[in-house]
Design a protein around this motif. Structure first.
Motif, short mmCIF file in Angstrom:
data_model
loop_
_atom_site.label_atom_id
_atom_site.label_comp_id
_atom_site.label_asym_id
_atom_site.label_seq_id
_atom_site.Cartn_x
_atom_site.Cartn_y
_atom_site.Cartn_z
N UNK A 334 0.83 -1.21 0.00
CA UNK A 334 0.00 0.00 0.00
C UNK A 334 0.87 1.26 0.00
N UNK A 335 1.99 1.22 0.71
CA UNK A 335 2.89 2.39 0.76
C UNK A 335 3.44 2.70 -0.61
N UNK A 336 3.84 1.67 -1.35
CA UNK A 336 4.39 1.91 -2.68
C UNK A 336 3.29 2.34 -3.64
N UNK A 337 2.08 1.78 -3.47
CA UNK A 337 0.94 2.27 -4.27
C UNK A 337 0.68 3.75 -3.99
N UNK A 338 0.69 4.12 -2.72
CA UNK A 338 0.46 5.52 -2.35
C UNK A 338 1.51 6.43 -2.99
N UNK A 339 2.76 5.99 -2.97
CA UNK A 339 3.82 6.82 -3.54
C UNK A 339 3.60 6.98 -5.05
N UNK A 340 3.21 5.89 -5.72
CA UNK A 340 2.93 5.97 -7.15
C UNK A 340 1.78 6.94 -7.41
N UNK A 341 0.75 6.90 -6.57
CA UNK A 341 -0.39 7.82 -6.73
C UNK A 341 0.05 9.26 -6.50
N UNK A 342 0.91 9.48 -5.50
CA UNK A 342 1.44 10.83 -5.28
C UNK A 342 2.15 11.33 -6.54
N UNK A 343 2.98 10.47 -7.13
CA UNK A 343 3.70 10.87 -8.35
C UNK A 343 2.72 11.24 -9.46
N UNK A 344 1.65 10.45 -9.59
CA UNK A 344 0.66 10.73 -10.63
C UNK A 344 -0.10 12.02 -10.37
N UNK A 345 -0.44 12.28 -9.11
CA UNK A 345 -1.14 13.52 -8.75
C UNK A 345 -0.25 14.73 -9.04
N UNK A 346 1.02 14.64 -8.64
CA UNK A 346 1.93 15.77 -8.83
C UNK A 346 2.24 15.99 -10.31
N UNK A 347 2.36 14.89 -11.05
CA UNK A 347 2.57 15.02 -12.50
C UNK A 347 1.36 15.72 -13.13
N UNK A 348 0.17 15.37 -12.67
CA UNK A 348 -1.06 16.01 -13.16
C UNK A 348 -1.05 17.50 -12.82
N UNK A 349 -0.58 17.83 -11.63
CA UNK A 349 -0.55 19.24 -11.21
C UNK A 349 0.42 20.04 -12.08
N UNK A 350 1.54 19.43 -12.45
CA UNK A 350 2.47 20.11 -13.36
C UNK A 350 1.81 20.36 -14.72
N UNK A 351 1.06 19.36 -15.19
CA UNK A 351 0.47 19.46 -16.52
C UNK A 351 -0.72 20.43 -16.57
N UNK A 352 -1.54 20.44 -15.50
CA UNK A 352 -2.82 21.16 -15.55
C UNK A 352 -2.93 22.29 -14.53
N UNK A 353 -1.86 22.53 -13.75
CA UNK A 353 -1.84 23.61 -12.76
C UNK A 353 -2.92 23.43 -11.68
#
Length: 416
Positions: A334-353
């Motif tokens: 679950x911890x590694x899943x959470x980290x992957x989700x964090x990366x996806x959320x932050x990548x989305x924030x870079x792309x869409x502000x």
């Protein structure tokens, strides 16, 4: 000392098999001062595991590293960034980091655990040292703005954890510990990650999560040690009677009268007792194995019904439910899943502000499913910020951290 869990049983079995070995055989397997020399009396130079173990021992030759590792709040200098920089320049530490890189450039084959030896336990210490040393290096790199280099160090830790995680001879929990430890420092500095960093780390996490679950192999390994244990008890009783059990020092409680009477019985009675013990252990093993056909949140690690027989009572003394260990594995995943989700959320924030309104917007599939509940990870947004957690394992009745009967957790410090 009684085994207190599944991993505890394996550790006890290692001690028991050593106790059952002849004196001259034990003398050849007793640990030397160096775990590296014990594991590799004739190093091949082809197995990267040799360098990893040696790196852990080499780092501990540094007094600066040992101070940083054990630094308490009462030692502010030992916990400071300036001191950590000094540690990384200390010759033994420089050599240890070079050994880690050399080891990772080769194929890695963890050392085999053998009957009559406790090397499976001993080698954990230098490996934990490697984990802490990499975390220290990551911290300094992040503090100095070298994010890309810190990510490379995280990938080193993930690679080590990956090798250990899939090897049943070395507990997969150690692999999870090293892998999640490699991500923990980065989790404290998520805002320093670029869009490219987020993508790279996301792919690393996904690769990790695609690995086969090592728990089946570990259960088979523990079942093998159970058989060794039962054989050692039988041999001791045959040679020295009930008094020989005191030499094994397994129990922290009295053996039930029914069990002691059965152990004191005739060879025919003992044969039947051993048969019933093995049969019940096989039932437990088959029951646990069947749980892996289910998703984690539907697994049930309760024992098969106890019929109150001496065999069942004896098994209860040496075997504990698997739930605690299973929760530890599930938390690691679950911890590694959470980290992957964090990366996806932050990548989305870079792309869409902006952060996504929900995890569904990221289209990550089962990556967002909390393995403790089968439901999506709890996710809340507030402007450009967000909060991401796991529901966590079932809580004890008196646990003050419990929320709706569970103990939630997160990988981001202060976000719980």
């Amino acid at each position: 000392m009684r085994a207190t869990g599944y991993t505890g049983f394996v550790a006890i079995a290692l001690v028991l098999t050593a106790a059952a070995a002849p004196a001259q055989e034990r003398s050849r397997t007793e640990p030397r001062s160096s775990v590296y020399r014990q594991l590799f009396p004739r190093p091949t130079g082809k197995n990267g595991y040799e360098e990893l173990i040696l790196a852990g021992e080499t780092a501990r030759a540094s007094k600066l590293y040992l101070r940083a590792e054990g630094a308490l709040p009462t030692d502010p200098e030992g916990r400071s960034l300036a001191f950590k920089r000094r540690v990384l320049k200390d010759p033994p530490v420089v050599k240890a980091l070079a050994l880690i890189r050399q080891g990772l450039a080769k194929s890695i084959f963890p050392s085999r655990r053998t009957a009559g030896s406790d090397t499976g336990i001993q080698q954990m210490r230098p490996l934990h040292t490697v984990r802490r040393l990499l975390a220290l290096q990551q911290y300094v790199l992040l503090a100095d703005g070298h994010v890309s280099e810190a990510i490379l160090v995280a990938r080193q830790g993930l690679r080590i954890g990956q090798v250990l995680y899939t090897d049943p001879q070395i507990t997969g929990l150690l692999g999870i510990n090293i892998a999640t430890g490699s991500l923990r420092t980065l989790a404290s500095h998520l805002d320093q990650l670029s869009a490219r960093d987020c993508e790279q780390l996301f792919q690393v996490c996904v690769e990790w999560l695609r690995q086969p679950d090592p728990q089946v192999g570990e259960m088979a390994e523990a079942r093998r040690f159970q058989r060794t244990y039962v054989m050692s008890v039988r041999e001791k009783l045959t040679q020295g009677g009930l008094a020989a059990l005191n030499e094994l020092q397994v129990y922290d409680e009295e053996i039930p009268d029914e069990v002691e009477s059965a152990l004191a019985g005739s060879p025919r009675v003992l044969d039947e007792l051993y048969r019933q013990v093995e049969q019940r252990l096989d039932q437990i093993y088959a029951h646990n194995l069947a749980q892996f056909s289910k998703p984690p949140w539907e697994r049930n690690w309760d024992f098969p019904p106890d019929d109150g027989s001496p065999a069942a009572q004896l098994v209860a003394l040496i075997h504990s439910p698997y739930e605690e260990l299973s929760d530890a594995y599930t938390r690691g995943s679950a911890s590694i899943q959470l980290f992957a989700c964090h990366c996806a959320v932050l990548r989305h924030r870079w792309e869409h502000h902006r952060v996504p309104a929900s995890l569904t917007e990221l289209q990550l599939g089962r990556l967002t499913v909390d393995p403790f509940t089968g439901e999506p990870f709890p996710y809340e947004t507030q402007g450009r910020s967000y909060r991401l957690t796991s529901a966590g394992p079932t809580a004890d009745e008196d646990d003050p951290k419990a929320v709706n009967g569970r103990v939630p957790f997160t990988i981001v410090p202060g976000d719980s």
